[in-house]
Design a protein around this motif. Structure first.
Motif, PDB file in Angstrom:
ATOM      1  N   LYS A 136       0.849  -1.207   0.000  1.00  0.00           N
ATOM      2  CA  LYS A 136       0.000   0.000   0.000  1.00  0.00           C
ATOM      3  C   LYS A 136       0.882   1.253   0.000  1.00  0.00           C
ATOM      4  N   GLN A 137       0.509   2.173  -0.856  1.00  0.00           N
ATOM      5  CA  GLN A 137       1.172   3.471  -0.924  1.00  0.00           C
ATOM      6  C   GLN A 137       0.065   4.525  -1.060  1.00  0.00           C
ATOM      7  N   ASN A 138      -0.713   4.654   0.004  1.00  0.00           N
ATOM      8  CA  ASN A 138      -1.900   5.508  -0.047  1.00  0.00           C
ATOM      9  C   ASN A 138      -1.536   6.989   0.037  1.00  0.00           C
ATOM     10  N   LYS A 139      -2.113   7.744  -0.854  1.00  0.00           N
ATOM     11  CA  LYS A 139      -1.910   9.190  -0.891  1.00  0.00           C
ATOM     12  C   LYS A 139      -2.473   9.823   0.381  1.00  0.00           C
ATOM     13  N   PRO A 140      -1.786  10.829   0.953  1.00  0.00           N
ATOM     14  CA  PRO A 140      -2.356  11.523   2.107  1.00  0.00           C
ATOM     15  C   PRO A 140      -3.729  12.105   1.779  1.00  0.00           C
ATOM     16  N   ALA A 141      -4.623  12.085   2.734  1.00  0.00           N
ATOM     17  CA  ALA A 141      -5.988  12.563   2.500  1.00  0.00           C
ATOM     18  C   ALA A 141      -6.007  14.013   2.019  1.00  0.00           C
ATOM     19  N   ALA A 142      -5.098  14.816   2.570  1.00  0.00           N
ATOM     20  CA  ALA A 142      -5.063  16.238   2.201  1.00  0.00           C
ATOM     21  C   ALA A 142      -4.617  16.466   0.766  1.00  0.00           C
ATOM     22  N   TRP A 143      -4.019  15.452   0.150  1.00  0.00           N
ATOM     23  CA  TRP A 143      -3.545  15.594  -1.231  1.00  0.00           C
ATOM     24  C   TRP A 143      -4.511  14.967  -2.237  1.00  0.00           C
ATOM     25  N   GLN A 144      -5.567  14.364  -1.769  1.00  0.00           N
ATOM     26  CA  GLN A 144      -6.530  13.721  -2.660  1.00  0.00           C
ATOM     27  C   GLN A 144      -7.156  14.748  -3.601  1.00  0.00           C
ATOM     28  N   GLY A 145      -7.329  14.344  -4.860  1.00  0.00           N
ATOM     29  CA  GLY A 145      -7.972  15.209  -5.832  1.00  0.00           C
ATOM     30  C   GLY A 145      -7.075  16.249  -6.465  1.00  0.00           C
ATOM     31  N   HIS A 146      -5.822  16.309  -6.040  1.00  0.00           N
ATOM     32  CA  HIS A 146      -4.902  17.283  -6.607  1.00  0.00           C
ATOM     33  C   HIS A 146      -4.368  16.781  -7.949  1.00  0.00           C
ATOM     34  N   ASP A 147      -4.188  17.693  -8.902  1.00  0.00           N
ATOM     35  CA  ASP A 147      -3.575  17.295 -10.164  1.00  0.00           C
ATOM     36  C   ASP A 147      -2.077  17.085  -9.949  1.00  0.00           C
ATOM     37  N   PHE A 148      -1.405  16.542 -10.965  1.00  0.00           N
ATOM     38  CA  PHE A 148      -0.012  16.145 -10.749  1.00  0.00           C
ATOM     39  C   PHE A 148       0.906  17.318 -10.425  1.00  0.00           C
ATOM     40  N   PRO A 149       0.825  18.454 -11.124  1.00  0.00           N
ATOM     41  CA  PRO A 149       1.680  19.583 -10.731  1.00  0.00           C
ATOM     42  C   PRO A 149       1.480  19.992  -9.274  1.00  0.00           C
ATOM     43  N   THR A 150       0.238  19.927  -8.800  1.00  0.00           N
ATOM     44  CA  THR A 150      -0.019  20.269  -7.399  1.00  0.00           C
ATOM     45  C   THR A 150       0.566  19.226  -6.462  1.00  0.00           C
ATOM     46  N   LEU A 151       0.519  17.949  -6.841  1.00  0.00           N
ATOM     47  CA  LEU A 151       1.133  16.896  -6.031  1.00  0.00           C
ATOM     48  C   LEU A 151       2.641  17.120  -5.901  1.00  0.00           C
ATOM     49  N   LEU A 152       3.270  17.545  -6.970  1.00  0.00           N
ATOM     50  CA  LEU A 152       4.706  17.851  -6.901  1.00  0.00           C
ATOM     51  C   LEU A 152       4.972  18.939  -5.865  1.00  0.00           C
ATOM     52  N   ILE A 187       2.761   7.211  -3.612  1.00  0.00           N
ATOM     53  CA  ILE A 187       1.700   8.185  -3.879  1.00  0.00           C
ATOM     54  C   ILE A 187       0.880   7.732  -5.083  1.00  0.00           C
ATOM     55  N   TYR A 188       0.231   6.588  -4.899  1.00  0.00           N
ATOM     56  CA  TYR A 188      -0.579   6.019  -5.988  1.00  0.00           C
ATOM     57  C   TYR A 188      -1.813   6.884  -6.262  1.00  0.00           C
ATOM     58  N   PRO A 189      -2.271   6.913  -7.518  1.00  0.00           N
ATOM     59  CA  PRO A 189      -1.702   6.199  -8.663  1.00  0.00           C
ATOM     60  C   PRO A 189      -0.656   6.994  -9.439  1.00  0.00           C
ATOM     61  N   GLU A 190      -0.572   8.287  -9.195  1.00  0.00           N
ATOM     62  CA  GLU A 190       0.299   9.132 -10.026  1.00  0.00           C
ATOM     63  C   GLU A 190       1.763   8.733  -9.960  1.00  0.00           C
ATOM     64  N   GLY A 191       2.216   8.287  -8.783  1.00  0.00           N
ATOM     65  CA  GLY A 191       3.630   7.982  -8.622  1.00  0.00           C
ATOM     66  C   GLY A 191       3.966   6.510  -8.680  1.00  0.00           C
ATOM     67  N   SER A 192       3.117   5.713  -9.299  1.00  0.00           N
ATOM     68  CA  SER A 192       3.408   4.288  -9.409  1.00  0.00           C
ATOM     69  C   SER A 192       4.445   4.049 -10.502  1.00  0.00           C
ATOM     70  N   THR A 193       5.034   2.853 -10.493  1.00  0.00           N
ATOM     71  CA  THR A 193       6.019   2.518 -11.524  1.00  0.00           C
ATOM     72  C   THR A 193       5.374   2.281 -12.883  1.00  0.00           C
ATOM     73  N   ALA A 194       4.053   2.357 -12.937  1.00  0.00           N
ATOM     74  CA  ALA A 194       3.385   2.335 -14.244  1.00  0.00           C
ATOM     75  C   ALA A 194       3.661   3.628 -15.005  1.00  0.00           C
ATOM     76  N   ASN A 195       4.133   4.640 -14.271  1.00  0.00           N
ATOM     77  CA  ASN A 195       4.489   5.914 -14.899  1.00  0.00           C
ATOM     78  C   ASN A 195       5.801   6.407 -14.281  1.00  0.00           C
ATOM     79  N   TRP A 196       6.897   5.845 -14.771  1.00  0.00           N
ATOM     80  CA  TRP A 196       8.197   6.150 -14.203  1.00  0.00           C
ATOM     81  C   TRP A 196       8.554   7.636 -14.302  1.00  0.00           C
ATOM     82  N   GLY A 197       8.137   8.281 -15.380  1.00  0.00           N
ATOM     83  CA  GLY A 197       8.452   9.701 -15.535  1.00  0.00           C
ATOM     84  C   GLY A 197       7.903  10.528 -14.388  1.00  0.00           C
TER      85      GLY A 197
END
Length: 358
Positions: A136-152, A187-197
Motif C-alpha cells: 500500500k502506498q496511499n496518498k495523504p488525504a489532504a492531497w486527494q484530488g490534486h492534479d499532478f503539478p499540485t502533487l509535486l 503516492i498512488y496512482p500518479e507515482g506508481s512505476t506504471a508511470n516512471w516519468g
C-alpha cells in the motif's frame, strides 16, 4: 596565532604521545557520537527504528536492561551498540497507538531526543497518513484530488517543512528516505512505476527539498526483499534511465517475510551479492535500512544480524554504510508484532547483542 616551526611541532607531538593525550584527542574527535550534526560520519551505522517508542512510553510500558533494572530505552539501545536512530514521518496521522502518530511535530521531538543521546539520525518519509509499504502506498488525504503539478508542490513543500522544523532544532539528519519500500512506486496512482516519468519527478522534488535545507544529508531510495537481485536491478535501472536523484540504495531484509519463510542461511549470500552488484552497477552506497527476525528465536535472529552486518561491512571501499533493526523495542506484548528484539520480561533479547560485534 603564532606559526610554529617544524621542530616545535615535532616536539609537541612527541610529548603528547608520551602521555597518551594525543591518541586520546584523536579518538574523541573521530567518535561518531561527537560528530552528530556536523556532517556524515564514516563509522558503521548500527541502528534502530524506534518510532513506536513514545507511544509505548505513553501507555506505561517499562523498559529494563539486561540486569532487570528499569532504564530509558535509549540507554539500553546505546549499551547494545546502537548509534543510529531511524524515524518514520506521516503527513496527517491518526492517534492510533500502533498505526498512527509520527507527525512532523512528534518526529522532530523524537529526533531531538535521539540527538541528545548522541545518536545519528535517519528520517523516513512515507508520504502517507499511515503505513506505506509494498502492499500500500496511499496518498495523504489532504492531497486527494490534486492534479499532478499540485502533487509535486505538495511533496516538495511538506518535505521542506519537516526538514526546516528539524533544522530549527539544530538537527541535520545524516540520511533521509524518499518513500518507504517503493518497489511499485509511491503516492498512488500518479507515482506508481506504471508511470516512471512521474515517479522520478516526485523523487526529485523530494531530493531538491531535502538538499535545499540540509545539503549534507544523504538521500535514500528504498526497496524490500534485499536478497532479490532482479527486483533491485529492474527498479534502479529504470530510476537511472529516468534521471532519479539519490545518494544511497536502501534495502529491507526480512527472511521471515520471504516466500516459504526460509531460514536466513538460504538467502544471506544473495543479499551479499546484491549489495556488491548494486555498488558496482550504480556507483552508490548501500545500507540495510530495515532488518528483523523472530523474537522467540533470539539465537537465530542474533546469528542473522551478525551475518547481515558482515555482508554490509564486506562491501568494497566502505560503501556498505550500516544495518538498522526495525522496531527492536516494539515488544510483542505491546505491539502484537513478532519480529522485535524484546522479550516478555521487558528486556532486550540476545539478538540485540549482535550489535556489540565489530
Amino acid at each position: 596565532m603564532n606559526v610554529l616551526d617544524k621542530s616545535t611541532i615535532l616536539g609537541f607531538v612527541l610529548s603528547m604521545l608520551s602521555v597518551g593525550l594525543f591518541t586520546s584527542e584523536i579518538s574523541v574527535e573521530t567518535d561518531p557520537v561527537k560528530q552528530v550534526g556536523h556532517g556524515p560520519s564514516k563509522a558503521f551505522a548500527k541502528g534502530a527504528d524506534v518510532s513506536w517508542l513514545p507511544q509505548m512510553e505513553a501507555t506505561g510500558y517499562k523498559f529494563y536492561n539486561d540486569r532487570g533494572i528499569e532504564q530509558d530505552c535509549f540507554q539500553i539501545l546505546k549499551d547494545h551498540g546502537i548509534n543510529t536512530i531511524r524515524l518514520r514521518t506521516w503527513v496527517n496521522p491518526s492517534n492510533d497507538p500502533v498505526s498512527g502518530h509520527c507527525s512532523k511535530e512528534e518526529t522532530v521531538a523524537m529526533a531531538e531526543r535521539a540527538q541528545k543521546w548522541g545518536m545519528r539520525i535517519m528520517i523516513d518519509f512515507h508520504y502517507s497518513d499511515s503505513w506505506a509499504d509494498p502492499g500500500k502506498q496511499n496518498k495523504p488525504a489532504a492531497w486527494q484530488g490534486h492534479d499532478f503539478p499540485t502533487l509535486l508542490t505538495d511533496l516538495h513543500d511538506y518535505t521542506r517543512d519537516v526538514m526546516k522544523a528539524l533544522a530549527t532544532k539544530g538537527i541535520s539528519p545524516e540520511w533521509v528516505q524518499i518513500g518507504n519500500e517503493t518497489p511499485g512506486g509511491m503516492i498512488y496512482p500518479e507515482g506508481s512505476t506504471a508511470n516512471w516519468g512521474q515517479l522520478v519527478q516526485l523523487i526529485n522534488k523530494g531530493y531538491e527539498a531535502i538538499k535545499a535545507v540540509s545539503p549534507q544529508s544523504k538521500v535514500i531510495l528504498h526497496l524490500d526483499q534485499g536478497n532479490n537481485r532482479e527486483r533491485f536491478r529492474t527498479w534502479f535501472d529504470s530510476a537511472q534511465v529516468h534521471g532519479a536523484k539519490y545518494d544511497v540504495i536502501g534495502l529491507s531484509y526480512y527472511p521471515y517475510w520471504l516466500p516459504g519463510n526460509p531460514d536466513y542461511t538460504l538467502s544471506i549470500n544473495d543479499l551479499g551479492t546484491n549489495l556488491n552488484e548494486l555498488v558496482k552497477r550504480y556507483g552508490k552506497e548501500v545500507m540495510v535500512v530495515e532488518v528483523g527476525g523472530e523474537d522467540n528465536k533470539a539465537q537465530n535472529t542474533y546469528d542473522m544480524l551478525v551475518a547481515v552486518q558482515r555482508k554490509v561491512r564486506a562491501v568494497p571501499n566502505q560503501k556498505g554504510l550500516g544495518v538498522i533493526y526495525w522496531e527492536p523495542e516494539g515488544a510483542r506484548s505491546w505491539s502484537k508484532y513478532g519480529l522485535s528484539a524484546w522479550g516478555e520480561n521487558g528486556r532486550p533479547t540476545k539478538a540485540m547483542d549482535a550489535f556489540l560485534i565489530d
